[in-house]
Enzyme design. Structure first.
Site, PDB file in Angstrom:
ATOM      1  N   HIS A 160    -101.695-105.559   0.654  1.00 40.57           N
ATOM      2  CA  HIS A 160    -102.489-105.004  -0.433  1.00 40.57           C
ATOM      3  C   HIS A 160    -101.555-104.294  -1.415  1.00 40.57           C
ATOM      4  O   HIS A 160    -100.470-103.850  -1.056  1.00 40.57           O
ATOM      5  CB  HIS A 160    -103.494-104.001   0.146  1.00 40.57           C
ATOM      6  CG  HIS A 160    -104.495-103.505  -0.847  1.00 40.57           C
ATOM      7  ND1 HIS A 160    -105.513-104.286  -1.331  1.00 40.57           N
ATOM      8  CD2 HIS A 160    -104.627-102.294  -1.457  1.00 40.57           C
ATOM      9  CE1 HIS A 160    -106.240-103.588  -2.180  1.00 40.57           C
ATOM     10  NE2 HIS A 160    -105.716-102.377  -2.285  1.00 40.57           N
TER      11      HIS A 160
ATOM     12  N   CYS B 271    -107.161-103.431  -7.086  1.00 36.25           N
ATOM     13  CA  CYS B 271    -107.818-102.755  -5.963  1.00 36.25           C
ATOM     14  C   CYS B 271    -109.270-102.440  -6.336  1.00 36.25           C
ATOM     15  O   CYS B 271    -110.064-103.351  -6.540  1.00 36.25           O
ATOM     16  CB  CYS B 271    -107.012-101.510  -5.581  1.00 36.25           C
ATOM     17  SG  CYS B 271    -107.637-100.595  -4.165  1.00 36.25           S
TER      18      CYS B 271
ATOM     19  N   ASP C 175    -103.293-108.548   3.644  1.00 35.63           N
ATOM     20  CA  ASP C 175    -104.051-107.370   3.196  1.00 35.63           C
ATOM     21  C   ASP C 175    -105.046-106.986   4.287  1.00 35.63           C
ATOM     22  O   ASP C 175    -106.031-107.689   4.523  1.00 35.63           O
ATOM     23  CB  ASP C 175    -104.784-107.709   1.899  1.00 35.63           C
ATOM     24  CG  ASP C 175    -105.438-106.498   1.244  1.00 35.63           C
ATOM     25  OD1 ASP C 175    -105.806-105.550   1.967  1.00 35.63           O
ATOM     26  OD2 ASP C 175    -105.577-106.501   0.004  1.00 35.63           O
TER      27      ASP C 175
END
Length: 267
Positions: free
Chosen positions: A235, A146, A202
């Site tokens: 994600h 991330c 995502d």
């Protein structure tokens, strides 16, 4: 921060214990260390095979939640694979991300105040520390998740001595600190073979930005890099302690990462 937080960040509680991976320290030297860096010392979590030296080194870069238990476990997993893995607390000057229960507040009060320039200095300091504490300075890699996935790309552009890196769903077209460049904007400076691991579902990283990153690397002559886009995958699919975890993609990505490190001279 003068020391690492224990357990998991408040913003991710309650954790998904059913899918959470817990790696023991048997055969490892693992725990908190302190890294001399600009303006003082920074806490970090280090894991490595006990009694070994000259190890391939992997810098592990945190999610937005800081160096909490999941990132520590990632270090232990890499140590079990034979690496010196070290995760510096890159928000140490700005605050303790683990204490925030509200993600938006964490982003505005801590994450958005961490400049890329500071992170590069701290990662350089971490690599230097590792090189004299069991690591091989000539076999340096980086991985991150991330927020840390973006940092993987940025550090590759910053440090030409880096062998390679693996970015897990790092944003490509945005930065958190005002004025910082994006991964797409530094792609032309990346010469190392890099592996990107992304989810096609995502919502925060549009697929078109993944395609733009592929094209930018190719245009820069970086034919050794590869980006995997997992279908129907969200994600944070590697975060086994969160509902976003997708076991198949996470396991495939992990195997790809270890193979990538070996192929590119870190293992």
């Amino acid at each position: 921060m003068t020391s690492l937080a224990a357990g998991f960040a408040a913003a991710v509680l309650p954790v998904q214990a059913r899918t959470m991976i817990v790696t023991d320290t048997h055969g490892l030297t693992a725990g908190e260390v302190r890294i001399p860096t600009m303006g003082g010392e920074m806490p970090a979590y280090r894991a490595m095979p006990a009694g070994k030296s000259g190890l391939g080194t992997v810098l592990v870069v945190q999610e937005i939640f800081g160096v909490h238990e999941h990132i520590k476990d990632v270090c232990r997993r890499l140590a079990k694979a034979g690496y010196l893995a070290i995760a510096p607390e890159l928000y140490a000057r700005q605050g303790d991300a683990g204490k925030y229960s509200d993600t938006a507040k964490l982003m505005s009060e801590v994450v958005a105040k961490v400049p890329n320039s500071q992170v590069m200095v701290d990662l350089d300091a971490t690599a230097a520390w590792a090189a004299v504490h069991g690591g091989d300075a000539h076999r340096l890699a980086i991985t991150g998740f991330c927020w840390g996935g973006r940092i993987v790309w940025m550090y590759a552009a910053h440090n030409p001595k880096l062998k390679t890196g693996v970015a897990w769903y790092g944003p490509l077209a945005r930065a958190n600190f005002p004025g910082d460049r994006t991964a797409l904007e530094v792609a032309a400076s990346i010469r190392q073979p890099m592996l990107g691991l992304y989810g096609a579902a995502d919502g925060g990283i549009p697929n078109d930005t993944v395609e733009k990153m592929r094209a930018a690397l190719k245009a820069a002559g970086n034919s050794g890099s590869e980006i995997i886009l997992y279908p129907d995958t969200p994600h944070a699919f590697h975060a086994d302690y969160r509902p976003s975890y997708r076991k198949a993609a996470a396991q495939d990505g992990w195997k790809r990462m270890l193979a990538w490190f070996k192929t590119h001279g870190v293992g």
